[in-house]
Enzyme design. Structure first.
Site, PDB file in Angstrom:
ATOM      1  CG  HIS B 157     -11.379   4.344  -5.863  1.00  0.00           C
ATOM      2  ND1 HIS B 157     -10.525   3.673  -5.027  1.00  0.00           N
ATOM      3  CD2 HIS B 157     -10.595   4.950  -6.790  1.00  0.00           C
ATOM      4  CE1 HIS B 157      -9.289   3.862  -5.418  1.00  0.00           C
ATOM      5  NE2 HIS B 157      -9.300   4.636  -6.475  1.00  0.00           N
ATOM      6  CD  GLU B 203      -9.956  -2.264  -7.079  1.00  0.00           C
ATOM      7  OE1 GLU B 203      -8.756  -2.520  -6.816  1.00  0.00           O
ATOM      8  OE2 GLU B 203     -10.639  -1.486  -6.398  1.00  0.00           O
TER       9      GLU B 203
END
Lengths: 911, 618
Positions: B157, B203
């Protein structure tokens, strides 16, 4: 509502109706509601529904159709409530049969939407907005919504449950009847009797609400009675919520509502207290305290409530007891008996662990002693209880002596013993509880709480004599190899705090001073930047404390045993961590403040520091350090300005050349910095130079924004201010030439360039500050109220570079660089480009630079109009209602556009 | 039964501000503390009052864990620690701790820029907050207290992003934060042990998407930049200080090198140096390629990318500029945008999401005429006062001329999301890696989550709580017990198949609970360890039956009957007048009242429940 918004509103409603289209942003609907709420609040009489029929159509459609997006339905319910907040709006909604459907739970249930918490929230908040008048209350009662609302009180969503509680409290408090003056019937008659004597004067409530109100109250009271006591373990949640509701109500209820509530809840409350449910201790204590405070409001506390409070302070579980006692102290102790009892409870863990006999020798009275010892043997509860105890010790030590079982000094001694135990030394606690020691040894949580408590205890009465003992323990902590950065930070805070209270160094010993020096020297080189930063901050704060306490100038040096804190700080300027460098610079400023105030000539060491600081300003990659450098010079400049009373004209001459030379460099480097805060601080420094140059001159006033604000009608107006805009031409030649000299000096120092470059900066705080200062400048040297400035002043010129900000200013003045050769009057008040002796040399060197007259620049920049823009927020245009409506429309259009490719969808992700 | 509770205060069915409360084994842990950039008031921060119940947040929470430096995950941290007063432990990885303050400072600047802003943290507060942070290393188990432990895993990420495994006793939860299952230009892919947590909180930003290859997006990006440069245009890329900006810089740097392009690339406000510093410092957190080539050439030392000066914006010719902030709402990026917006040769590439109210948001939605705050240039937009063509609209404009003007957006607007989230495939991949018992989806839009939930529910329980809703999962904790070696050996000696993890076997022993530990030992050892004497407990019962024979005869008849029905059992007729069936003793006596009524006394040491069909009595 402005005309453009009126035009767009129907379109927006249409976009929202089409629930297939996703909204541009998850905040859109809330912002839209904020805007409509603002309009409704501003115009309470008018009905938005009447002026904007699209709103009613929108509400009706969404409510009937039920196929919209849940977020749109939720918004619609809130909007519906908002529109129904006025009686007119309510009537319209009722006439169009929207209300019954909108607030029918059954309706949303059947549509399969009630499960969505956002619908339930919309439903509650809509009702909440609407329930401001008697008709809404009648509607609420007739639709039998009280029971439904009570059900939501135990909703699976925290937000829904909390909103339901707030809503119930709102109804009962907003419409509550008020007892007429002089009518005191507490405990004498039944509720119904009281009602006959009460005159209803609640906001917007008429006599016809009483029946509805009674209906709501009756249902709620029954519910309170039935649900306060948990029947099974699984019902704690319901009891908890009911206690919260009762707490909300009792905190604001007036008689007769308060008496009715107390009467209803008294028995169940007693049952809950007796049951001793740990999960309910805090909310229960809140209720009991709210009841107690409200009943003591009329002089005599309700005996029943007082008994409840006493029961809370005799609960069997030590952990609950401690919580109850802490709650009692933190919410304000109601009476000396209970307060003294709470104090004993709170000090008990400290007494038991350290064996300091805080509660005296007659401990038989503390019947919780044995159970408390047992609890302290469990690590988790021990740490939790001792931390609650420590948090409250500073407050306890400040209580009246007759409530305390021991002097404050004993509490300090106990905290010091605890700190020693935590670091593995139990020698000072022979009477302590060794079985508990292992639970607190090395516990960072207890150490932090104890250090905070010790910091707070510094201002307790009669503890100053303990400085040596306190410092000894704190130095031990600072020296301890296992102390974590936060513990060290708190230790430093405690040292500073104790020294700020006991500045008389005769309280300390040479040995202590030596130890402190050693530990500071050690910690300033610690591997962890957090520790180095705390150490450097400590040095600065110590200097600051001693300077503000007006002790001998070299006290901090004495305290640090002759170790030169400045030299430690100078080394810290090289620190690899920018935070530490910045702290070192600030600490240096505090350390040197005294010598600046004395106006002493700078030493070689100070000269070296200045060169290093200028190096940091020009080279440091981090903004923190550069900001600190500019602030250092601000501190230096202002400290010598404030300490010397002299005439403005001679002040510059008396100033150290080192400072004045550095200031010019700081101005030039600071204004070209990449960091916006460095630039703002540079402008603050420029402001000090302006203050110094013009202070005392007519029309000049200190403070950058004073000229902006309209004077308060009752404000004291100084003579200086009065002269603003009242210039006359009867000035002496001497004054003008003096002004011209000052102006020229400022230009030479680079102040004017700093202001101009700031004005065109892309960061609004910078340009705002610069604009404010330029207006102040203009009002002093060439106010717009006079036709033309004096010749000597008007002739002062400055140079505009042919790049960067100079180019932007030139453009603003309406000139292009290609036009430089000719003198052109571009705008009505445009500035002249000309050859000036003053800056001809520079212009020739610089190539593209031009010379302009300062006064003409000041008058031609359109500063007032620019200020109007700058004082708005950076997003005032884009956060306007019009912008919001446009965004919704554009998003709707973009979504329905046939060319839109699915892959181009803007995905909400992260930032 | 023990329970684990998960309550999102933010990121429940939305992509706003992540803030998730987990209650596990009596511990309360806050996961992330993000802010919502779309609000200017208190709504931007999580509302902690829902969980504190009038108490202090520090007393309620055992720790706070921050997954990465994005503001929607850490933006409310200084608010929580310095303004609300949380004073407990805060954990994040080393890079996050280093980079977090830069992003927070960046945002603070924007906030200061807004009028009437209150309740916002200061620079000092950011520092004080960061000083309280305890850094985490990857794969290192950190003991928060005696019972609670946490372990960080690589999440991809952004630099320093981590997933975290939280364990109390035998119960555990994994929180992913934002993660990426495919490596990119500068970071690797997320990875986690097969830790079989009770709950995996994941997520789900791209819950419905199977994203096209990142290479395609990169190619597309380079093609567009190149085309714009070739036609002499200028390219503006609004970015946040650190993160995807660096990824795009690597991309352009490599492309410029390969294509031998000359157009300058600029990066605003000295961030290249800063970014370079952090990427060098945390090189171990980047991907394998960067780590390998680091010795020969540091990928973050850019040859073609130079620091930007505001005067460069007016330079003629093509250029590429990375400028902050990323949503075009203030500062340098907005200033450059205003200068370049009027030329159709220019281009703006928005590499991320923009909140409502920002210029970025407007142009992404296709607005081509933007209302702007006017500067001195505004007056040139309007016809002179004496024009005869002045319409109603012009009149309105003129009245507003002191402060408003309209900007025609002619430049090309492109949106290219370079954010690195796991797509639906990636999320399923992580599930297979960790093998959780339950799933909780957060940080995604409800509709998309619903789709993924349907997929996941074919294998596991899956939940998607809204903000404020609590998911409660009952756990069945396995309690670890020590077993004595002797007992094990004895069991082995008894024969039977060798131990097989798939076929549990019953084992008998005595469980000793002593000083918070459990131990299974043989009864003899237990007696010895506890210093106890052995006592035997026998059960007895009397049964009456009618039999005219003498007592010994009756006993013999019983013996014979039992021998015939209980084949395979040891049955003895003892000289003392008793019959023994294994350890069960049977005696016969006549009733005093009636000699034909015989009383059978049965005595046994182990209680065995027999079903009626197993009755041994005739």
């Amino acid at each position: 509502m402005d005309a453009d918004c009126v035009l767009l509103l129907p379109g927006v409603c249409q976009v929202l109706l089409d629930s297939g289209r996703s909204l541009p942003d998850d905040t859109t609907l809330e912002k839209l509601l904020d805007w409509l709420t603002g309009i409704t609040e501003a115009d309470k009489e008018g009905s938005l529904l009447e002026v904007h029929p699209c709103l009613l159509e929108f509400i009706s459609f969404v409510v009937c159709k039920t196929s919209s997006d849940p977020s749109v339905i939720s918004f619609t319910l809130k909007l519906c409530g908002l529109m129904g907040a006025t009686e007119d709006g309510f009537k319209r909604l009722q006439e169009s049969s929207v209300l019954d459907l909108a607030f029918s739970r059954q309706h949303w249930h059947e549509a399969g939407l009630w499960e969505d918490p956002c619908i339930r929230i919309g439903w509650i908040q809509g009702l909440r907005s609407m329930l401001l008048h008697s008709k809404a209350l009648s509607f609420f009662v007739q639709a039998d919504l009280t029971a439904q609302l009570l059900q939501l009180q135990t909703d699976t969503s925290l937000f829904v449950a909390s909103a339901a509680n707030q809503m119930l409290a709102h109804i009962l408090l907003f419409f509550q009847p008020v007892m007429s003056a002089g009518c005191n019937t507490i405990g004498k008659k039944h509720w119904e009797d009281k009602r006959t004597q009460a005159s209803i004067i609640g906001p917007g409530v008429t006599m016809d609400t009483s029946e509805d109100y009674d209906a709501v109250l009756a249902v709620t009271s029954k519910y309170l009675q039935e649900s306060l006591v948990p029947k099974e373990n699984t019902q704690f949640h319901q009891s908890l919520q009911t206690l919260k509701l009762l707490g909300l109500l009792l905190a604001q209820a007036r008689p007769p509502l308060r008496d009715q509530l107390l009467q209803t809840a008294a028995d169940p409350l007693e049952e809950v207290v007796t049951a001793g449910c740990s999960q309910l201790t805090l909310p229960l204590m809140d209720v009991v305290l709210a009841a107690y405070s409200s009943s003591t409001g009329e002089g005599v506390p309700d005996q029943h409530v007082a008994r409840l409070l006493s029961s809370m302070l005799t609960m069997s579980k030590p952990a609950d007891l401690i919580q109850a006692a802490a709650a009692l102290l933190s919410r304000g102790h109601p009476d000396s008996v209970h307060a003294a009892q709470a104090v004993r409870i709170l000090l008990l863990p400290l007494d038991l662990i350290t064996g300091q006999a805080l509660l005296g020798t007659n401990t038989a009275a503390d019947k919780h002693r044995f159970s408390m010892v047992d609890q302290l043997k469990s690590k988790t509860s021990c740490i939790s209880m001792i931390c609650v105890c420590l948090t409250n010790t500073p407050q306890i030590s400040l209580m009246p002596a007759d409530l305390l079982p021991c002097p404050s000094a004993s509490i300090v001694t106990a905290v010091l013993s605890l700190l020693r135990i935590c670091s593995g030394d139990s020698s000072s606690s022979p009477a302590g509880c060794p079985e508990v020691f292992r639970n607190v040894i090395s516990s960072g949580k207890v150490q932090k709480s104890a250090l905070e408590a010790l910091t707070g205890l510094s201002s307790s009465p009669g503890v100053k004599g303990m400085l040596i003992e306190v410092l000894a323990v704190l130095i031990e902590y600072l020296n301890h190899p296992d102390s974590d950065p936060i513990v060290l930070h708190k230790s430093y805070q405690a040292v500073v705090q104790w020294l700020s209270v006991c500045v008389d160094l005769s309280f300390t010993t040479d040995k202590l001073q030596q130890d402190l020096v050693e530990v500071v020297k050690k910690r300033v080189c610690d591997m962890r930047w957090e520790v180095r930063d705390s150490t450097v901050e400590f040095l600065g704060k110590l200097a600051g404390v001693l300077v503000s306490a007006k002790v001998a100038p070299d006290t901090s040096e004495v305290l640090l045993g002759g170790c030169c804190s400045a030299s430690l700080l100078r080394e810290a300027l090289q620190d690899p961590e920018s935070y530490v460098r910045a702290s070192a610079i600030s600490a240096l400023a505090q350390t040197l403040a005294h010598s600046w105030q004395q106006g002493a000539a700078p030493t070689q060491q100070q000269t070296d520091i200045v060169s290093r600081l200028l190096e940091i300003l020009s080279q440091d990659t981090e903004g923190f350090a550069r900001r600190a450098v500019v602030q250092y010079f601000i501190a230096w400049f202002s400290s010598r300005s404030s300490s010397t009373s002299r005439s403005p004209s001679t002040s510059t001459c008396s100033t150290s050349p080192l400072l004045m030379n550095s200031v010019s460099t700081v101005l030039s480097l600071g204004s070209a910095d990449l960091d916006w805060e460095v630039k703002v601080h540079t402008l603050e420094l420029a402001e000090l130079l302006l203050d110094e140059a013009f202070l005392g001159h007519r029309g000049y006033r200190k403070g950058s924004d004073t000229h902006l604000a309209l004077p308060h009608p009752y404000a004291v107006v100084s003579d200086q201010t009065c002269t603003l805009h009242t210039h006359n031409r009867k000035r002496t030649e001497g004054m003008d030439s003096d002004l011209a000299i000052r102006l020229k000096t400022l230009v030479e120092q680079g102040v004017f360039s700093v202001l101009l470059s700031g004005l065109v900066d892309c960061d609004r705080p910078v340009s705002l500050k610069a604009c404010q200062l330029l207006i102040k400048f203009r009002e002093t040297v060439c106010p717009v109220s006079i036709e033309a400035p004096e010749e000597t002043v008007a002739e002062v010129s400055c140079e505009l570079p042919g790049w960067g900000w100079g180019q932007d200013i030139s453009k603003t003045l309406g000139m292009t660089m290609s036009d430089q050769a000719k003198v052109a009057d571009i705008a009505a008040n445009g500035a002249h480009v000309f050859d000036s002796e003053d800056c001809k040399e520079n212009v020739n060197k610089g190539g593209d630079s031009v010379c302009v007259r300062v006064c003409e620049v000041l008058r031609s920049l359109g500063l007032d109009a620019k200020l109007d823009i700058l004082i708005q927020s950076s997003d005032h245009v884009h956060n306007s209602p019009l912008s919001l409506l446009q965004d919704i429309l554009t998003a709707g259009a973009a979504h329905s556009h046939p060319d839109t490719q699915p892959g181009q969808e803007v995905i909400v992700d992260c930032y | 039964m023990p329970e684990i509770k998960v309550t999102p205060l933010g990121a429940g069915q939305d992509v706003g501000r992540s803030c998730i409360l987990v209650s596990i084994g009596g511990k309360n842990i806050m996961l992330d503390c993000g802010m919502h950039m779309g609000y200017n008031d208190d709504r931007r921060f999580p509302d902690f009052s829902y969980i504190t119940q009038n108490g202090r947040l520090t007393d309620f929470l055992d720790c706070l864990i921050i997954s990465h430096f994005h503001l929607d995950h850490c933006g409310a941290l200084p608010y929580m620690s310095e303004m609300v007063g949380y004073d407990g432990p805060i954990y994040m990885t080393h890079p996050t701790k280093a980079i977090c303050p830069i992003l927070l400072e960046d945002f603070r600047k924007i906030t200061v820029d807004k009028k009437g802003e209150t309740n916002f943290f200061t620079s000092q507060m950011i520092k004080d907050c960061m000083k309280k942070v305890i850094p985490l290393n990857l794969h290192q188990t950190v003991q928060v207290d005696d019972e609670l432990e946490i372990k960080a895993y690589y999440a991809g990420h952004v630099l320093g992003a981590a997933m975290v495994h939280i364990k109390v006793g035998s119960e555990s939860v994994v929180y992913t934060g934002d993660y990426n299952m495919t490596p990119d230009r500068h970071l690797g892919a997320a990875w986690i042990d097969k830790c079989r947590p009770d709950i995996l909180i994941s997520e789900s930003t791209y819950a419905t998407t199977i994203r096209d290859s990142k290479r395609c997006r990169e190619r597309d990006f380079l093609k567009k930049v190149h085309e714009s440069i070739e036609r002499g245009g200028k390219v503006l890329i609004p970015v946040f200080a650190l993160g995807r900006a660096q990824e795009l810089c690597i991309l352009l740097e490599t492309f410029w090198e390969r294509m031998n392009l000359k157009a300058p690339i600029y990066f605003s406000t000295g961030l290249t140096e800063k970014a370079n510093h952090y990427y060098k410092l945390f090189i171990t957190w980047t991907n394998q390629k960067i780590r390998k080539t680091f010795v020969q050439r540091n990928m973050f030392e850019f040859k073609h990318i130079k620091a930007f000066d505001r005067s460069y914006a007016d330079n003629p010719g093509p250029m590429v500029v990375f400028a902050t902030p990323g949503m075009l709402h203030a500062g340098q990026s907005l200033q450059i945008f205003k200068k370049w917006a009027g030329n159709e040769k220019n281009m703006v590439i928005m590499p991320g999401y923009c909140v409502q109210g920002t210029i970025g948001h407007k142009i992404l939605n296709g607005q081509r005429k933007l209302e702007m705050e006017g500067r001195a240039t505004v007056r040139f937009f309007f016809p002179p006062q004496n024009t005869s063509l002045m319409s109603y609209r012009f009149t309105l404009y003129f009245m507003l001329a002191d402060w408003l003007c309209f900007l025609d957006v002619k430049l090309q607007v492109e949106y290219m999301s370079f954010s690195a989230h796991a797509d639906a495939k990636g999320i399923m991949q992580l599930i297979r890696m960790a093998e959780p018992r339950n799933m909780v989806l957060v940080h995604g839009e409800a509709v998309k989550m619903e789709f993924l939930k349907g997929k996941i529910e074919q294998e596991f329980n899956c939940y998607m709580p809204a903000n404020g809703e609590t998911v409660t999962v009952t756990t069945n904790p396995s309690v670890p017990v020590d077993i004595s070696l002797n007992l094990l050996k004895r069991e082995m000696a008894l024969g039977g198949p060798l131990p097989d993890p798939k076929k549990p076997r019953t084992m008998h022993g005595t469980l000793i609970m002593k000083e918070n530990s459990l131990k299974l030992v043989s009864s003899e050892q237990a007696l010895k360890e506890l210093g106890l004497n052995e006592h035997q407990l026998r059960f007895t019962c009397r049964v009456q039956l009618q039999d005219p024979h003498s007592d010994p005869d009756t006993l013999h008849r019983i013996y014979t009957h039992l021998k015939s029905v209980l084949k395979g059992y040891t049955i003895q007729h003892l000289p003392d007048g008793t019959v023994m069936v294994e350890s069960i003793v049977i005696k016969v006596s006549s009733s005093a009242e009636d000699p034909n009524t015989k009383v059978l006394l049965l005595s046994w040491s182990y209680q065995v429940k027999l079903s009626s069909s197993e009755s041994i009595l005739p």
